[in-house]
Design an enzyme around this catalytic site. Structure first.
Site, PDB file in Angstrom:
ATOM      1  N   GLY A 717       0.832  -1.193   0.000  1.00 31.69           N
ATOM      2  CA  GLY A 717       0.000   0.000   0.000  1.00 31.69           C
ATOM      3  C   GLY A 717       0.863   1.238   0.000  1.00 31.69           C
ATOM      4  O   GLY A 717       2.100   1.166  -0.026  1.00 31.69           O
ATOM      5  N   ASP A 843     -11.048   5.559   5.657  1.00 30.26           N
ATOM      6  CA  ASP A 843     -10.398   4.969   4.479  1.00 30.26           C
ATOM      7  C   ASP A 843     -11.039   3.628   4.137  1.00 30.26           C
ATOM      8  O   ASP A 843     -10.355   2.626   3.939  1.00 30.26           O
ATOM      9  CB  ASP A 843      -8.901   4.791   4.731  1.00 30.26           C
ATOM     10  CG  ASP A 843      -8.115   4.586   3.428  1.00 30.26           C
ATOM     11  OD1 ASP A 843      -8.676   4.906   2.353  1.00 30.26           O
ATOM     12  OD2 ASP A 843      -6.971   4.121   3.488  1.00 30.26           O
TER      13      ASP A 843
END
Length: 1017
Positions: A717, A843
């Site tokens: 990520g 998120d």
């Protein structure tokens, strides 16, 4: 004529014929070459072709054999260009206008952008122009009016702007005009009423504004009219109500006023769906609607209709849904519910909504004769009285039964357990009496049960322990007696509320109360409970509201309650509790109400936390308390010291002890200061939380992951790498999230995630084993979070696996996707409402949803999470931290992009997008969504047009053989799949509204998803 002359003439004729044929063949060849070159020009403008459709457009085969191309048999001219749903991107070449024999252009479901070429107006043979579900921008070309053979124009789901061209009214053969879900403005042109051939007019979900023009009443052939969600105002012209061929009339979600004409049943004889909810219509519901034998849906909620509901709706044999909720109906009517008697003739009837009106009197006995298909009865918020007819338990498909806030009396039906599909049962706020029948335990799909505010008596049935999906249980304000069944305390599913207050319950609190690990509110107040408060209550780590007042509890407050750091309200008043008031109560940061009055507490009172706020704490009725803050006005605590005789030695001991403690504190202060000032040593540390199970060092994690081998890398990520590891002690698989320490702000993200994860526990949140803040083998900073390993990896990898092509069906079926959606909603509901302070995840996206072996979803990655606690500035105004864009592109709430503050509503928006992505298969960043079109708008328009099946993942529409039964072995009917998907998409749209105030909350979304699961599966 001589023989010679005859021969010459014949030869000359044949020669002319040969010249003509040669010329014709040459002309045809030139025309065909023009078509081939035009197609190649079309291909040249295509920049995105992930399926390689255009690769076969080459000279290896004739152009008439290219995919998507159809030619006429005689002249080999292109008549059809059909490439739907091929993911083609780019602009539409104006050269398409050179295909002069074109009759059909079908490019729907691609990613074309830019303007629609005006040159298309030269295609005078064109009959169908199908460009929906692309990203075309600009204005609709007015010169489409030159295509005089056009019958169908479908430009839905694009980003077209400007006004609807008035020139379209010149098309003499136009049958269908679909331009919904764009950004059109400027009102509905009255000249559209001149298109006498028009059958379908769909212009919903734009920003047209203005009124509905009277000229539309000239469209005498119109069958489909959809103008919803356009900010229209004024009244619907009477001429429109005279369109006798209308089958679907949709004007919902506008600002329309006025009344429905009394003759609507005569003027709309072919009507199937009347969709006018969420407007300002008033007056009576016309009785003539019962003349429309084809009616299936009457949807009139959230208006201002008054009077009575027509009593002969039973004449509508195909009626499936009657929703008149939230109006002003029934007031002053002597027999307001007689219309229910007539509905028994509707063999396909499924839903009756009359909630929040003014209906009164008894419920007609004939309600039990409604169709067996009934799945929702919404009768709450009226003045209904009498008994619930016994036969109502025949509705075995019932999912929601709401009779709350009426004046019903008598016993609860003893065979209510026959309603085994029931998910929500609301009988609160009535006059029900007798005992709660034990058969209620048969309702194993129940997730909300409210029987509060009645006069129920005797014991609580132990069979309620069978309701293992129950999230909310409220039996308060009754006359229930006896001990609370131990089975109630085994319901670990309870997350929202367990309220048994204001009854006559006796006995002790069992150790099993510790099973309420996810419960937010426990209210056992005003009963006859005795014994001590069990230590196991400290295991209920999610508790925010604990009410045990007005019982006969004794003993002291157990030290185990120190773990309930999220408590906001604690009331232990009017019991027989003894001992001192625990010091740990002053450390509860979120405690706003503390009532310990009328007990037998003694000793020194803490000074800080809630104890420093006189309005937040009550200690009256405890005679031996002292100290505390000045505001509490308690006597000081005295220390008896005798300085003479033998007591002098005691005085010395006390002085020595105090001096020793003081000296130790000074040394400890110095030591800590030195540690903080010196460079970091090579030792691991975790966040300051005693609740975490393990502390990890860099060396331990390096060994567990084989030196952070790339073979063990399972995810990457922007801020972290995730490795799979095995703990050396028990070979337990773990996930090690190693933060990219070089990224800006990574320390803040690390601390935010650690703070969030150390304070939350829920079955649908990833289990965290600890943190590590150490130095790596090279001496650099190393930060990691250690999680329980999820073997099925992330939802992202299931929804969009890179190794598969578009023709491969995804592995997750409709049942699994719905269960995952409920898991994620449950996690968010816990974060938003049941933590000691609300937490916004900030998120939410598929890659942050992890799946275990059973495909149970666990929400992860709290690096951007934010506690929504408020602070008070120097002016005394409540403030909360503002934020810029917070989240991931496509999922971030629109208000964040404009500097809005973080809120739980932002998470709801992200969840709505996630839900739509799960069931449509389209990312919010898909190429389709450009120039203003979004996944939300895409889905919303499909709902308005009743075209949800066109946007959902096609693999979900047809059940496989092994998916035809649910977990209980019950057969799932294929015809239920489409309405199920439509209901799910509707929730996704409701969550992802642009304005926060327009969104539903996650509680409502989760509740509705449970209803869907119980309804269809």
């Amino acid at each position: 004529m001589t023989s010679t002359e005859c021969n010459f003439f014949c030869f000359y004729f044949i020669f002319l014929l040969f010249l003509h044929c040669s010329s014709s063949l040459t002309s045809h060849a030139l025309d065909s070459e023009t078509d081939r070159l035009s197609l190649l020009s079309f291909k040249d403008e295509i920049t995105d072709d992930p399926l390689n459709v255009m690769s076969s457009w080459n000279d290896s085969v004739r152009f008439c054999e290219w995919p998507g191309v159809t030619c006429s048999s005689r002249r080999a001219r292109v008549t059809t260009l059909s490439l739907p749903f091929q993911k083609l991107g780019g602009t539409l070449s104006p050269a398409i206008a050179n295909l002069t024999f074109l009759r059909v252009i079908d490019l729907r479901g691609n990613v074309f952008r830019g303007p629609i070429p005006a040159e298309i107006g030269r295609l005078f043979r064109l009959r169908s122009l199908l460009l929906m579900e692309n990203s075309f921008g600009g204005e609709i070309p007015g010169n489409l009016s030159q295509c005089t053979q056009l019958e169908v124009i479908n430009l839905n789901f694009n980003s077209l702007v400007g006004k609807i061209p008035t020139e379209l009214s010149r098309l003499p053969n136009l049958v269908a005009l679909h331009i919904s879900a764009n950004q059109l403005t400027g009102g509905i042109p009255p000249v559209l009423g001149n298109i006498s051939t028009l059958l379908n007019l769909s212009i919903a979900q734009n920003s047209l504004g203005g009124t509905i023009p009277d000229n539309l009443g000239q469209l005498v052939n119109l069958q489909f009219l959809q103008v919803g969600s356009n900010n229209l105002s004024g009244t619907v012209p009477l001429s429109v109500f005279n369109l006798s061929r209308i089958s679907i009339f949709g004007v919902a979600f506008n600002r329309l006023v006025g009344s429905l004409p009394s003759s609507i049943g005569t003027s709309f004889p072919n009507l199937k769906q009347l969709l006018i909810g969420v407007n300002g219509f008033s007056g009576n519901i016309p009785s003539s609607l019962s003349n429309i034998s084809s009616l299936q849906i009457i949807d009139l909620p959230d208006n201002q209709f008054f009077g009575r509901v027509p009593s002969d709706f039973g004449r509508i044999g195909d009626l499936q849904r009657l929703n008149v909720g939230r109006n002003l109906l029934g007031r002053g009517d002597s027999d307001p519910l007689d219309f229910i008697n007539s509905l028994i003739n509707c063999s396909k009837f499924e839903m009756l909504g009359i909630d929040n009106n003014h209906f009164s009197g008894p419920l007609p006995d004939k309600i039990v004769n409604l169709s067996i298909n009934v799945n929702r009865l919404l009768l709450g918020g009226n003045q209904l009285s009498g008994r619930i007819p016994a036969g109502i338990t025949k509705f075995i498909n019932l999912i929601t039964l709401n009779v709350s806030w009426n004046s019903f009396d008598g016993p609860i039906l003893p065979d209510i357990g026959k309603l085994f599909n029931l998910g929500q049962l609301y009988m609160n706020g009535n006059r029900f009496s007798g005992r709660i029948p034990s058969t209620i335990g048969n309702l194993t799909k129940l997730f909300e049960l409210r029987l509060d505010g009645n006069t129920l008596e005797m014991s609580i049935p132990s069979s309620l322990g069978n309701c293992q999906q129950l999230q909310l249980l409220n039996l308060s304000d009754n006359n229930l007696s006896g001990p609370v069944p131990i089975q109630i305390f085994t319901l670990s599913s309870l997350t929202i509320m367990c309220n048994l207050a204001r009854n006559f319950l006796s006995g002790t609190l069992p150790l099993d109360v510790g099973n309420f690990v996810n419960l937010k509110e426990l209210d056992l107040s005003e009963n006859e409970l005795s014994g001590s408060i069990p230590d196991s209550l400290g295991q209920c780590l999610s508790l925010e509201h604990l009410y045990l007042q007005r019982n006969s509890l004794n003993g002291s407050i157990p030290s185990s309650l120190s773990s309930l750091k999220g408590l906001q309200d604690l009331d232990l008043s009017r019991n027989n509790l003894t001992g001192s008031i625990p010091q740990f109560l002053q450390d509860f940061l979120f405690l706003q109400y503390l009532n310990l009055s009328y007990n037998q507490f003694q000793g020194q009172v803490p000074k800080n936390g809630a104890f420093a706020n006189r309005s937040a704490v009550s200690l009256v009725g405890n005679g031996d308390l002292c100290g505390g803050s000045i505001e509490l006005e308690l006597p000081p605590c005295s220390v008896a010291i005798e300085p003479v005789g033998r007591n002098k030695s005691y005085l010395k001991v006390v002085i020595a002890a105090v001096s020793g403690v003081f000296g130790s504190a000074v040394l400890l202060y110095i030591a800590i200061s030195c540690i903080l000032k010196r460079p970091r040593a090579r030792s691991s540390s975790t966040i300051p939380s005693s609740d975490w199970n393990s502390n990890f060092s860099y060396r331990e994690l390096e060994k567990a992951t084989s030196g952070f081998s790339s073979d063990n890398l399972v995810g990457t990520g922007s801020f972290a790498l995730v490795y799979k590891g095995l703990l050396s002690e028990d070979r337990r698989p773990i996930a090690v999230k190693v933060l990219r320490i070089q990224e800006k702000g990574i320390s803040k993200i690390y601390m935010a995630e650690c703070e969030a994860l150390s304070n939350i526990r829920h079955r649908n949140l990833v289990k965290v084993l600890g943190c590590c803040s150490d130095v790596d083998s090279a001496g650099g900073d190393f930060k990691a979070i250690i999680l329980d390993f999820m073997p099925k990896q992330s939802l992202e990898q299931w929804l969009h696996p890179e190794e598969r092509n578009a023709n491969v069906v995804n592995d997750l079926n409709i049942f699994q996707r719905l269960s995952i959606a409920i898991d994620v909603a449950s996690a968010l509901e816990y974060l938003h409402y049941y933590c000691r302070v609300p937490i916004s995840h900030c998120d939410l996206k598929p890659s942050n949803v992890l799946l275990d072996d059973d495909l149970c979803a666990h929400l992860s990655d709290f690096g951007l999470a934010k506690f929504l606690r408020k602070r008070v500035d120097v002016c005394g105004q409540a403030q909360s931290s503002s934020v810029g864009i917070r989240g991931s592109v496509g999922y971030v709430a629109p208000e964040y992009g404009m500097g809005g503050r973080v809120s739980i509503s932002g998470d709801v928006y992200s969840y709505g997008i996630l839900l739509l992505e799960m069931f449509t298969g389209k990312r919010p960043t898909d190429e389709l969504f450009r120039d203003g079109l979004s996944l939300h708008e895409h889905a919303k328009t499909a709902l308005l047009l009743n075209q949800v099946t066109n946007i959902v993942n096609p693999a979900l529409l047809l059940l496989k053989a092994d998916e035809a039964t649910d977990a209980n072995g019950m057969t799932i009917e294929q015809d239920k799949v489409k309405p199920c998907l439509a209901s799910i998409i509707r929730i996704g749209v409701a969550c992802s509204q642009a304005l926060p105030q327009d969104r539903i909350n996650i509680k409502e979304a989760n509740s509705n998803l449970h209803i869907i699961r119980n309804t269809f599966f």
